[in-house]
Design an enzyme around this catalytic site. Structure first.
Site, short mmCIF file in Angstrom:
data_model
loop_
_atom_site.label_atom_id
_atom_site.label_comp_id
_atom_site.label_asym_id
_atom_site.label_seq_id
_atom_site.Cartn_x
_atom_site.Cartn_y
_atom_site.Cartn_z
N ASP A 193 26.00 -2.37 3.04
CA ASP A 193 25.30 -2.35 4.32
C ASP A 193 24.27 -1.22 4.31
OD1 ASP A 193 25.61 -3.25 7.41
OD2 ASP A 193 25.18 -1.11 7.29
N HIS B 205 18.30 -3.75 14.43
CA HIS B 205 19.14 -2.55 14.32
C HIS B 205 19.62 -2.04 15.69
CE1 HIS B 205 19.79 1.03 11.36
NE2 HIS B 205 20.73 1.02 12.28
#
Ligand code: NAD
Length: 275
Positions: A45, A108
């Site tokens: 990630d 995000h």
């Protein structure tokens, strides 16, 4: 070690345990991600804003691991929201990673003050249909942000990546995601080491009972709670420790005792205020 997978609403499977690279120094990233891949991690990630996608990409290339065995997530930063900027952002991430496509691409933060996340989401839908990313999702979205996306766009996010650890579990967001078939990814699964989670009796007692470390118990609690996690560590021995969590099972009582540690203990930013 067989890491369990979770089926996403996109039809893809994601390894439930991965490796996160927030605050991993770009100069050290290639080495650290190489060590993580050697330890067995296959899910990484990262995010454009971490500045370390190139290091992740170099580690992937050097590993020789077949692309289909890896699950790579990256994220669009706030300043890249909008229809126009979104395409340049994903192209830049893919170039830095040295990949033709990622497995999961996330918005995000919702950055609600800018009012651009719906527009960005439509761009992500397009990228998914073009094969630049297999699945698309969001991060740090609260229920009103998710409701707006569900009302105004076509594709339900595959995941919502949110701050989630025993002191801050966001039960309302998690319940809403479960109802909508959105998988929950827990960031800061260990609370970023910012509060004494490992000394809590519920964690320490379970660690002793199972001959495991407190970190392993907390990661196990996430897995048994259905969260996708990717703890971060710069140290090979801790990477191995955090990965060695599939050979024991917490009892229902142990899981409940850790769940009872909730105390609204957010360690990161609030999604409404982060713009
Ligand atoms: P984390 O909870 O994984 O904490 C990492 C810290 O915990 C390490 O720096 C270390 O100090 C400690 N630690 C790790 N393993 C340990 C062990 N075995 N024993 C003792 N201490 C240990 O926090 P994180 O890195 O912020 O979160 C994990 C990942 O989530 C990130 O790397 C990133 O990929 C993602 N993330 C996403 C967002 C977002 O906004 N979407 C925000 C933060 C993090």
């Amino acid at each position: 070690m067989t890491i369990p997978t979770i089926s996403l609403n996109s039809g893809r499977d994601i390894p439930q345990l991965g490796f996160g690279v927030f605050q991993v120094d770009p100069a050290e990233t290639e080495r650290i991600v190489s060590e993580a891949l050697e330890a067995g991690y296959r899910h990484i990630d990262t995010a454009a804003i971490y500045g370390n996608e190139e290091g992740v990409g170099r580690a992937i290339a050097k590993s020789g691991i077949p692309r289909e065995e890896l699950f790579i997530t990256t994220k669009q930063w706030i300043t890249e929201q909008s229809a126009d900027r979104s395409r340049a952002a994903i192209e830049s991430s893919l170039e830095k990673l040295g990949l033709e496509s990622v497995d999961l691409y996330l918005i995000h933060w919702p950055a609600p003050a800018h009012g651009l996340y719906v527009e960005s989401w439509r761009a992500l839908e397009q990228f998914q249909s073009e094969g630049l990313t297999a699945s698309i999702g969001v991060s740090n979205f609260l229920v009103p942000h998710l409701e707006k996306l569900l009302d105004e766009t076509d594709v339900t996010p595959a995941v919502n990546q949110i701050e989630l650890h025993p002191a801050y579990q966001q039960p309302g967001v998690v319940a809403f995601c479960r109802e909508q078939g959105i998988a929950v990814e827990a960031w800061a699964p260990l609370g970023q080491g910012k509060y004494p989670l490992f000394e809590e009796a519920a964690v320490a007692d379970a660690a002793e009972a199972h001959g495991k470390t407190p970190a392993q118990v907390v990661i196990r609690w996430h897995l048994q709670s259905g969260h996708i996690v990717f703890p971060k560590s710069n140290h090979a021995e801790r990477m191995a420790e955090n990965f060695d969590v599939v050979d024991f099972e917490l009892s229902e009582g142990e899981v409940s005792a850790i769940t009872a540690l909730e105390r609204d203990g957010r360690v990161g930013s609030h999604p409404e205020d982060f713009n």
